[in-house]
Design an enzyme around this catalytic site. Structure first.
Site: not given
Ligand SMILES: Cc1cc2nc3c(=O)[nH]c(=O)nc-3n(C[C@H](O)[C@H](O)[C@H](O)COP(=O)(O)O)c2cc1C
Length: 357
Positions: A24-25, A56, A98, A179, A226, A313
């Site tokens: 989660l960024t 990331a 990541q 990306y 991923r 997430g």
């Molecule tokens: C605020 C935010 C930041 C995210 N940052 C990344 C990231 O850095 N790398 C990545 O692969 N996915 C990122 N995602 C996607 C999440 O890892 C995840 O795939 C997405 O939230 C869906 O899963 P969930 O339904 O369990 O939340 C991000 C999602 C959110 C909401």
């Protein structure tokens, strides 16, 4: 039959449960992309995850796609991340990093005027990027020459080495969400001729070169990958996503990876299709599912053997003690999207645990 609460063996690493934290960024690093103590606190709060996959992180300088996301290319960043890995380990957790290249999602205003690079000069449309000067449209990226690609592979390998120096338990290669590596994989963004364009074998060449180089640093059993074959985020599309994931999942058997981490859906629900079934059928290793799983659905997928673990997430973002809440059947804090990328502890380290709520 395993459940979400069963341990999971990833090579020589034992995870205490199968409730993983998805990357989660959160944009809480400093202007030089250096992580600090606040990030250490945030991750340590979530150490009860079977595995934390940290956000990331820029593998190479000059490829910022968010404002104040972390990097892992400088000594200061390695030292900064050390605070996080020490804090997570002290709390009994496990943490992968990541590693990432933003490709065409980067912006000159985030990178001292440098143009972003990509497989083809095709811009992301329909969305804006947050820059220090406010929201801006994405720009048309510069097409990478074939002879520039070995430098990208070396950059990922160096980031993997730095992650080791920083005390991580392993790395996840970011091949998802539109990306750079994903831009090469999908034919909507990869319009190249030559060894890195056209057939699946060519479009996945850079990914496999990176997987190979990073595996040489860590050993494959400490490297995850991923993918998100049907996510349309960042203007991504492919003419045959099921064919793509089937082919990739099969080819990944050539590497002894820690896991394949698959996002099953589309953030914008424009594209659909079952990518999990072909991935499970083709891939012989550990499969992690993600995206919109409830505890019940995740547990069922694990007990039925459809998945080995599930990454959460937003549930983990808002609930630092998510496994304990699952176990207790407790209620959940709701995430506050307005604070996802804002600076400081608010909406970051102040989500209460069950005891404190
Ligand atoms: C605020 C935010 C930041 C995210 N940052 C990344 C990231 O850095 N790398 C990545 O692969 N996915 C990122 N995602 C996607 C999440 O890892 C995840 O795939 C997405 O939230 C869906 O899963 P969930 O339904 O369990 O939340 C991000 C999602 C959110 C909401």
């Amino acid at each position: 039959m395993p459940s979400l609460f069963s341990s999971l063996q990833l090579g020589d690493l034992t995870l205490s449960n199968r409730i993983l934290m998805a990357p989660l960024t959160r944009c809480r690093a400093d202007a030089n992309h250096v992580p600090g103590p606040l990030m250490a606190e945030y991750y340590a709060q979530r150490a009860s995850a079977g595995l934390i996959i940290a956000e990331a992180t820029m593998a190479m300088k000059g490829n910022s796609a968010f404002w104040r996301e972390p990097g892992i290319y400088s000594d200061e960043q390695v030292a900064g991340w050390r605070q996080t890995t020490d804090a997570v380990h002290a709390a009994g957790g496990r943490i992968f990093l990541q590693i990432w290249h933003g490709g065409r999602a980067c912006h000159p205003l985030l990178n001292d005027g440098d143009q972003p690079v990509a497989p083809s000069p095709v811009a992301i449309t329909g969305d804006d990027v947050h820059t220090p000067e406010g929201k801006k449209p994405y720009v048309v990226p510069q097409e990478l020459r074939d002879d520039e690609l070995p430098g990208i592979v070396v950059g990922f390998a160096k980031a993997a080495e730095n992650a080791k120096q920083a005390g991580f338990d392993g790395v996840e290669i970011h091949g998802a969400n539109g990306y750079l590596l994903d831009q090469f994989l999908r034919d909507g963004s990869n319009r190249r001729q030559g060894p890195y364009g056209g057939a699946l074998e060519n479009r996945s060449r850079l990914l496999f070169e990176v997987v190979n180089a990073v595996s040489e640093v860590w050993g494959g059993h400490r490297v995850g990958l991923r993918l998100s074959p049907i996510n349309s985020y960042n203007s991504m599309i492919d003419s045959d996503p099921i064919g793509l994931i089937s082919w990739l999942a099969n080819r990944l058997n050539n590497f002894d990876l820690a896991y394949l981490h698959l996002m099953r859906g589309d953030f914008f629900q424009q594209q659909s299709g079952d990518v999990m079934t072909p991935a499970r059928a083709q891939y012989k290793g550990t499969l992690i599912g993600n995206m919109g799983y409830s505890q019940e659905e995740a547990n069922q997928a694990v007990t039925e053997g459809k998945l080995d673990a599930v990454a959460f997430g937003m549930p983990f973002l808002a609930n630092p003690d998510l496994p304990a809440r699952f176990k207790a059947g407790a209620t959940f804090n709701q995430p506050d999207p307005a604070k996802f990328y804002s600076p400081g502890p608010e909406g970051y380290t102040d989500y209460p645990t069950m005891v404190s709520s």
